[in-house]
Design a protein around this motif. Sequence first.
Motif, PDB file in Angstrom:
ATOM      1  N   GLU A 270       0.824  -1.207   0.000  1.00 31.85           N
ATOM      2  CA  GLU A 270       0.000   0.000   0.000  1.00 31.85           C
ATOM      3  C   GLU A 270       0.860   1.259   0.000  1.00 31.85           C
ATOM      4  OE1 GLU A 270      -3.610   2.042   2.650  1.00 31.85           O
ATOM      5  OE2 GLU A 270      -2.594   0.217   3.350  1.00 31.85           O
ATOM      6  N   VAL A 271       0.475   2.226  -0.833  1.00 34.59           N
ATOM      7  CA  VAL A 271       1.172   3.514  -0.883  1.00 34.59           C
ATOM      8  C   VAL A 271       0.139   4.609  -0.614  1.00 34.59           C
ATOM      9  CG1 VAL A 271       2.538   5.113  -2.250  1.00 34.59           C
ATOM     10  CG2 VAL A 271       2.870   2.653  -2.528  1.00 34.59           C
ATOM     11  N   SER A 272       0.163   5.137   0.585  1.00 35.15           N
ATOM     12  CA  SER A 272      -0.780   6.191   0.966  1.00 35.15           C
ATOM     13  C   SER A 272      -0.140   7.559   0.753  1.00 35.15           C
ATOM     14  CB  SER A 272      -1.155   6.034   2.445  1.00 35.15           C
ATOM     15  OG  SER A 272      -0.012   6.270   3.266  1.00 35.15           O
ATOM     16  N   GLU A 273      -0.936   8.595   0.958  1.00 32.09           N
ATOM     17  CA  GLU A 273      -0.405   9.958   0.881  1.00 32.09           C
ATOM     18  C   GLU A 273       0.676  10.174   1.936  1.00 32.09           C
ATOM     19  OE1 GLU A 273      -2.068  14.556   1.275  1.00 32.09           O
ATOM     20  OE2 GLU A 273      -3.429  12.923   0.699  1.00 32.09           O
ATOM     21  N   TYR A 274       0.515   9.532   3.099  1.00 28.85           N
ATOM     22  CA  TYR A 274       1.528   9.657   4.153  1.00 28.85           C
ATOM     23  C   TYR A 274       2.857   9.042   3.696  1.00 28.85           C
ATOM     24  CZ  TYR A 274      -2.540  10.678   7.081  1.00 28.85           C
ATOM     25  OH  TYR A 274      -3.686  11.222   7.598  1.00 28.85           O
TER      26      TYR A 274
END
Length: 423
Positions: free
Chosen positions: A299-303
């Motif tokens: 997963e690649v989130s904005e954080y």
Amino acid sequence: MNPSAEAGLLLEHLFRRQAGRITAHLTRLVGSAHLDVAEEAVQDAMVRALETWPYQGIPENQVAWLFRVAHNAAIDAVRRNRFIDDSLTGDNQDALVAELSRSAAILPGDPGLEEQLRDDELAMIFMCCHPEIAPEARVALSLKTVGGFSVREIARAFLADDRAIAQRLVRAKRQIRESRLTLRMPPGAELEARLGSVMEVIYFIFNEGYAAHQGEDLIRQDLCVEALRLGHLLATSSIATPPVHALVALMALQAARLPARTDEAGDLVLLEDQDRSRWDQQLIALGFRHFDQAIAGEEVSEYHVQAAIAATYARSDRLQSVNWPAILELYDQLASRGSPVVLLNRAVAVERVHGAERALAEIEPLGDAPKMRNYYLYLAVRGHLLLKLGRRSEAAACFREALDCHCSEPERRFLRRKIAECE
């Protein structure tokens, strides 16, 4: 230092770190509908300490003392039936007194109790961020119940009236009672959905501390510390996810720059002028540890992306060695979400890679948005780029317009210096 002052400083330190834990623990015992009873019990313990410690001496185990006295205050409240409804009568009252007494006999430091305190505090954060509570109230409620902030401190942090914050808290607590929200971790998919709200609240608190929007101070370090503490609480629990680690990495890497963001006079120091030897190396190490855990999943989130930008800055020993093309590429990933603030921050990297003229052309359309025209950073960045291009009178006009917007006093002094530079 006189005994009263010494006790006061110690209690201020303890209250910030223990009030939330004890409040959450008592709330679980007395019921979330009676959150006020738990808060008042903790306040009573602090008042008792202020009244007795200067004269009778500071106890060897201050945390255990506060824990026990707060429990006793809650027991007194139950016996006097100081609840807002008639739910506690007869056998129920006796059972609750017995449970509070049993809990008071187990002191902080006991492994079982420490695990329960951590679970209670986590559950409290999730209750404060329940979707039925208004978004603007979630931050105030989290700071009050979990962070131990007073109404006045919260009002000061967000430049709001004390009464407005107090009313916001009253409405949030009424919502807890009327919706019968409980101090428990939400199950399954609900937990995942609520976790996003919790992380948003924590990062909002951090951002307000990192760059206060108004007031005398550029930085509210107490807010940054509390946000990091709450993030660490999430990251060290069984519900930690890669985005949680990414959030903690982002906050730690940004907080590492706090000592260098202002000079001795409290004036703003831009990134390019900061003394990097003043960056906190322990926080940088903490940030990279959590960043490594954040990239373990797919997963690649904005954080994740923001943490990667902060990590790229932290890896460089000077501004000239920053990998600006990599930072621009990361900002391009964030820019796909369409946030004007992200596009504005991206302009800094565009200038470094493609020059001021290209960066100015890319941010000009942002001025069409009413909110951006009244956002001092947009005007300050535009003025900076115009100054780089030698268009001094236009730059000065931008900086003057920025002075009419909401910003902190250190930022106002910075804008005045830029106006003088233009002239």
